[in-house]
Design an enzyme around this catalytic site. Structure first.
Site, PDB file in Angstrom:
ATOM      1  N   SER A 267     -15.437 -15.771  27.311  1.00  0.00           N
ATOM      2  CA  SER A 267     -15.809 -14.368  27.111  1.00  0.00           C
ATOM      3  C   SER A 267     -16.031 -13.566  28.388  1.00  0.00           C
ATOM      4  O   SER A 267     -16.318 -12.371  28.320  1.00  0.00           O
ATOM      5  CB  SER A 267     -17.059 -14.280  26.232  1.00  0.00           C
ATOM      6  OG  SER A 267     -18.156 -14.927  26.833  1.00  0.00           O
ATOM      7  N   LYS A 312     -26.197 -10.983  24.768  1.00  0.00           N
ATOM      8  CA  LYS A 312     -25.646 -10.505  26.034  1.00  0.00           C
ATOM      9  C   LYS A 312     -26.117  -9.090  26.352  1.00  0.00           C
ATOM     10  O   LYS A 312     -26.318  -8.745  27.514  1.00  0.00           O
ATOM     11  CB  LYS A 312     -24.119 -10.579  25.992  1.00  0.00           C
ATOM     12  CG  LYS A 312     -23.613 -12.011  25.831  1.00  0.00           C
ATOM     13  CD  LYS A 312     -22.108 -12.101  25.858  1.00  0.00           C
ATOM     14  CE  LYS A 312     -21.679 -13.564  25.802  1.00  0.00           C
ATOM     15  NZ  LYS A 312     -20.236 -13.732  25.973  1.00  0.00           N
TER      16      LYS A 312
END
Length: 396
Positions: A267, A312
């Site tokens: 990612s 995140k």
């Protein structure tokens, strides 16, 4: 004499009673200690079949990227964001149950069928190297840097039980050649093995760490879900493999090396591509902003959805990011039927919960991120001190 004997017996009885009382007292004190030790071990040392997911870190990408020639000073920064993942014990399980920024996931839902913890970790490492390769290619294409791809070997990611490679190969092994043929790509190795019949032998040379080994293995028919295509059985070793690659620019001065430490998963691709591009071009596209984000990327610059984006966002907010690039939600189109994967929506919801001034920017491609940055004024010239000034983050 008789009186003396009776007195001795009486004294012995008294001493015996005292010893028994002392032993009982010791046992009374030890019992809670032993119970405490047992409870402590149950709480802290007995693993549970869950992973605990929580906010990780937001890390400056610049120190991870090396380019022989390039890399002007940056007034801002690009930050990749991570999810913290840990094994769970009973204490961690109970804490995660009551926490609004922790999440429990059964390992069986995270792992592939039959995958061990080691194999899962190796797969995450491989996904990271693949994302780096894609990020380099996407940045080279956008910056107009000619390049080529070199396959450097075949890596073992998983070994199926009760198959020829079981207990011979393990995750992380690099297959160098089979029957004297160099193993350059996973597809080539698979095609070679499937050209043979179950029961035939092959000679495998592989590297494990600094040691090179050679083994002769007998091929087997792969399980139906692994080895059939159009109803035709396939022979193999019973391993899941991947191709390792290097991206080589025609101009060696523009060679990119990525050193991301122990960060795993795919990612970070988008943020790698933006940082690499920024070092290849003359202008500083950060314009003084602290830019965090996430998203898989392919070699053409398309950004894919990821998991754990809510964690995140928290990591980026804690690090003081001004901007957060989030992959656009993946929604089914006409005639498609799958569960939507929400990224930008969840990121925006989490940002609102945090009351952060960080701007959530949905992106579908690397170009979307670049166009957004191009539209921004330099941070010092934005209204006030910055378009996303510190007072907007107070109270978070």
């Amino acid at each position: 004499m008789a009186d003396h004997t009776q007195g001795g017996a009486s004294g012995w009885n008294r001493n015996d009673k005292l010893r028994r009382r002392g032993n009982s007292a010791v046992r009374w004190y030890l019992a809670p200690v032993l119970v405490g030790v047992i409870v402590f071990c149950l709480l802290y040392f007995i693993p549970l079949p869950y992973y605990i997911y929580k906010p990780g870190s937001a890390e400056n990408v610049r120190p991870m990227i090396e380019i022989k020639q390039g890399g002007q000073p940056e007034s801002g920064s690009f930050m990749l964001t991570t999810v913290g993942v840990s094994d769970s014990n009973l204490i961690g399980y109970l804490y995660a149950k009551w926490s609004d920024i922790h999440e429990l996931r059964p390992k069986e839902e995270v792992h592939r069928k039959g995958e061990t913890d080691r194999e899962y970790n190796k797969r995450q490492e491989y996904n990271m190297t693949t994302s780096q390769s894609n990020a380099i290619q996407a940045a080279y294409k956008k910056a107009g840097v000619p390049y080529r791809i070199e396959n450097t070997g075949v890596i073992v990611l998983q070994v199926l039980q009760n198959m020829p490679a079981y207990k011979i190969l393990q995750a992380g092994d690099l297959i160098e050649d089979v029957d004297g043929h160099k193993a350059a790509a996973a597809s080539e190795l698979t095609a070679y093995l499937q050209s043979k019949a179950p029961g035939e032998e092959v000679r495998i040379t592989f590297r494990r760490g600094t040691e090179t080994r050679t083994e002769t293995l007998k091929l087997a028919e792969l399980p139906a879900d692994e080895g059939t295509q159009d109803g035709k059985p396939r022979s193999g070793l019973g391993v899941t493999i991947g191709t390792q690659q290097e991206v080589k620019p025609e101009d060696e001065a523009k060679q990119v090396t990525v050193k991301a430490g122990n960060i795993g998963g795919p990612s970070a691709g988008l943020m790698f591509s933006l940082e690499i591009y920024n070092q290849l071009v003359e202008e500083d596209i950060t314009k003084g902003y602290q830019i965090a984000g996430t998203g898989e990327i392919d070699s053409d610059g398309n950004v894919g959805v990821i998991g754990g984006i809510q964690f995140k966002v928290v990591a980026a907010h804690r690090q003081g990011a001004d901007i957060f690039f989030a992959p656009e939600d993946l929604l089914p189109g006409p005639g498609e039927a799958f569960k939507p994967i929400l990224n930008a929506t969840i990121a925006q919801e989490q940002a609102e919960k945090l009351k952060t001034g960080m701007k959530i920017v949905p992106v579908k491609t690397m170009d979307d991120a670049l166009e957004y940055l191009k539209s921004l004024p330099p941070k010092a010239e934005a209204s006030g001190k910055t378009a996303y000034s510190e007072p907007m983050r107070k109270g978070a």
